[in-house]
Design an enzyme around this catalytic site. Structure first.
Site, mmCIF file in Angstrom:
data_model
loop_
_atom_site.group_PDB
_atom_site.id
_atom_site.type_symbol
_atom_site.label_atom_id
_atom_site.label_comp_id
_atom_site.label_asym_id
_atom_site.label_seq_id
_atom_site.Cartn_x
_atom_site.Cartn_y
_atom_site.Cartn_z
ATOM 1 N N GLY A 227 -30.458 -23.756 16.198
ATOM 2 C CA GLY A 227 -31.055 -24.166 17.460
ATOM 3 C C GLY A 227 -30.078 -25.028 18.240
ATOM 4 N N GLY B 32 -32.075 -22.053 13.217
ATOM 5 C CA GLY B 32 -32.948 -21.240 14.056
ATOM 6 C C GLY B 32 -32.773 -19.747 13.854
ATOM 7 N N GLU C 11 -29.464 -28.474 7.578
ATOM 8 C CA GLU C 11 -30.182 -29.563 8.253
ATOM 9 C C GLU C 11 -29.918 -30.947 7.664
ATOM 10 O OE1 GLU C 11 -31.860 -25.811 9.501
ATOM 11 O OE2 GLU C 11 -31.448 -26.629 7.514
ATOM 12 N N ASP D 73 -36.234 -26.298 8.203
ATOM 13 C CA ASP D 73 -37.479 -25.946 8.874
ATOM 14 C C ASP D 73 -37.526 -24.438 9.095
ATOM 15 O OD1 ASP D 73 -35.399 -26.047 10.774
ATOM 16 O OD2 ASP D 73 -36.747 -26.625 12.398
#
Length: 472
Positions: free
Chosen positions: A98, A149, A172, A180
């Site tokens: 992302g 992402g 992350e 996530d």
């Protein structure tokens, strides 16, 4: 402004650009400032393709892209003319994650910016859940860098095709965040403790290893992807075929393009895989317990390779955000009980909490903006300083985020399309336990026959058989 879309349809003589009328069906509307060409949509007979088109940014996902993709997926889900969806990336990446640099900038502005970031994660997770519960075949060409992402756009799909260019990671904890995009669901379901290992260390997997460890369902050479895409576009389905029956047709079609594997086993296999499973075992529920197990492996490992690996892994975990490591380990021990909808709802709560935590801005700024190589100044700075109360604060809210799909696939507890990939290690080991006199060749034949000769089954079953047999 109406959306301009490049439509490619061999049936009508090639490319043409059309101006689409306003779409009253849009679930998520485009907003002022959305980039016009960050996603390219095409039609090829029954196949609808999504091409992520920010190659200079390694196709990093942002709100503009997510809004466009959601709208198209909802349209195609209702269309009788759309038979399948293919998603791919332009350039050398599928999707590298992302656009977290923008989120960190918002977070630094205070509570209003942090809420804006949380709203972005809600949008992203709605898209990921839409893909996970999609009612038409969805095929991801993960040809290139696939992280963060990009994992959310692909890993919940029934078909995930890796190539020699694939680089997979969940990085992350290096930026003060947590795995996530549905990682709470797929990481605990990986064989052994590979999911926990990848989550805490952010280690990369490349090429055929992505296939052997179950992140991908197929492995083919990248040069074959255009031919595969053309062949998939030619497929037609009778209206009465179920989704699983359509998946079976697509699966056999993809297998036709699988022409061999570059290695007979994954890099992490044999004794090293046993060490991973031991050090990251569910009984090691806290970071100190994991580090203690790694220290033991460093001192008493059965090979020099394991000792070197353990030493490196200890150093890696100590480089990561202590809060991220502690929260991630709790996440993976807790999330096995969540269904696919609860996964994204809980993750949204955790993400929103991280937006208010200093480590996210610190990590993103250090690693992705300033690109410093030294350890960031995490707060707190050591694992010993991370309290249970702090970790609990990431999990103390009830999941409430609304999702876009509420169909039969919206709340499953196991992937309904898991049969498409390689057999799970657990079922191979269970057969060996149930039939202790079965020879390796017999076990291999059973799983190869069951999968109708799927590429990679023989190699995986042999590795699991040898590793399990060595422990008896």
């Amino acid at each position: 402004m109406p959306l301009r879309a490049k439509i490619t349809n061999p049936a009508v003589g090639g490319d043409r650009t059309v101006i689409e009328p306003p779409q009253s069906w849009r679930i998520v509307k485009e907003q002022p400032g959305d980039e016009p060409d960050d996603v390219i949509f095409e039609t090829k007979y029954g196949v609808r393709t999504i091409e992520l088109n920010r190659p200079k940014k390694l196709n990093s996902l942002n709100g503009s892209m997510a809004r466009k993709i959601i709208a198209r997926l909802k349209e195609w889900e209702k269309s009788q003319l759309a038979t399948a969806v293919i998603i791919k990336g332009a350039g050398r990446a599928f999707c590298a994650g992302g656009d977290v640099a923008a989120l960190a900038k918002w977070d630094a502005e205070g509570p209003e910016g942090q809420q804006r970031s949380a709203d972005y994660f809600a949008l992203e997770y709605k898209l990921d859940h839409l893909i996970a519960s999609y009612e038409k075949p969805y095929i991801a060409f993960i040809d290139g860098i696939t992280m963060g992402g990009g994992v959310g756009l692909s890993t919940h799909a029934p078909f995930r095709i890796a190539t020699e260019n694939t680089v997979f990671a969940m990085p992350e904890t290096t930026i003060g965040f947590f795995p996530d995009v549905g990682a709470s669901f797929f990481l605990p379901r990986m064989d052994g403790q590979m999911g926990t290992y990848l989550a805490l260390t952010s280690e990369q997997m490349k090429g055929v290893d992505v296939f052997y460890h179950g992140i991908a369902t197929h492995y083919i050479h990248s040069s074959t992807l255009p031919d595969l895409e053309a062949r998939l576009a030619e497929l037609t389905f009778k209206d009465y075929l179920s989704l699983q029956e359509r998946h079976a047709v697509i699966n056999s079609t993809i297998e036709e393009f699988c022409t061999g594997l570059p290695a007979p086993r994954a890099n992490i296999s044999g004794a090293l895989r046993r060490a991973v499973d031991t050090c990251f075992a569910p009984s090691n529920r806290t970071p100190p317990a994991v580090l203690s197990a790694l220290k033991n492996a460093e001192q008493n490992g059965e090979t020099d390779e394991i000792k070197t690996w353990a030493k490196k892994t200890i150093a890696t975990i100590n480089e990561r955000s202590p809060t991220s490591v502690a929260v991630t380990l709790r996440q993976l021990h807790t999330s096995r009980a969540w269904n696919i909808a609860q996964t994204f709802q809980h993750e949204h709560n955790i993400a929103a909490r991280f937006m208010a935590h200093p480590d996210f801005v610190t990590g993103v700024t250090a690693r992705l903006v300033d690109r410093i190589k030294t350890r960031p100044a995490w707060k707190p700075n050591t694992l010993a300083e991370v309290t249970d109360a702090e970790v609990n604060s990431f999990f103390d809210k009830e999941p409430k985020m609304e999702l876009l799909n509420n169909n039969e696939l919206a709340t499953y507890t196991e992937y309904p399309h898991a049969w498409i990939g390689l057999p799970r290690e657990g079922e191979i080991a269970q057969m060996m336990k149930d039939q202790p006199n079965a020879q390796k060749a017999e076990v291999v034949k059973f799983f190869v026959d069951r999968s109708r000769g799927k590429q990679g089954v023989k190699e995986k079953v042999e590795e699991v058989y040898d590793r399990v047999a060595e422990t008896k």
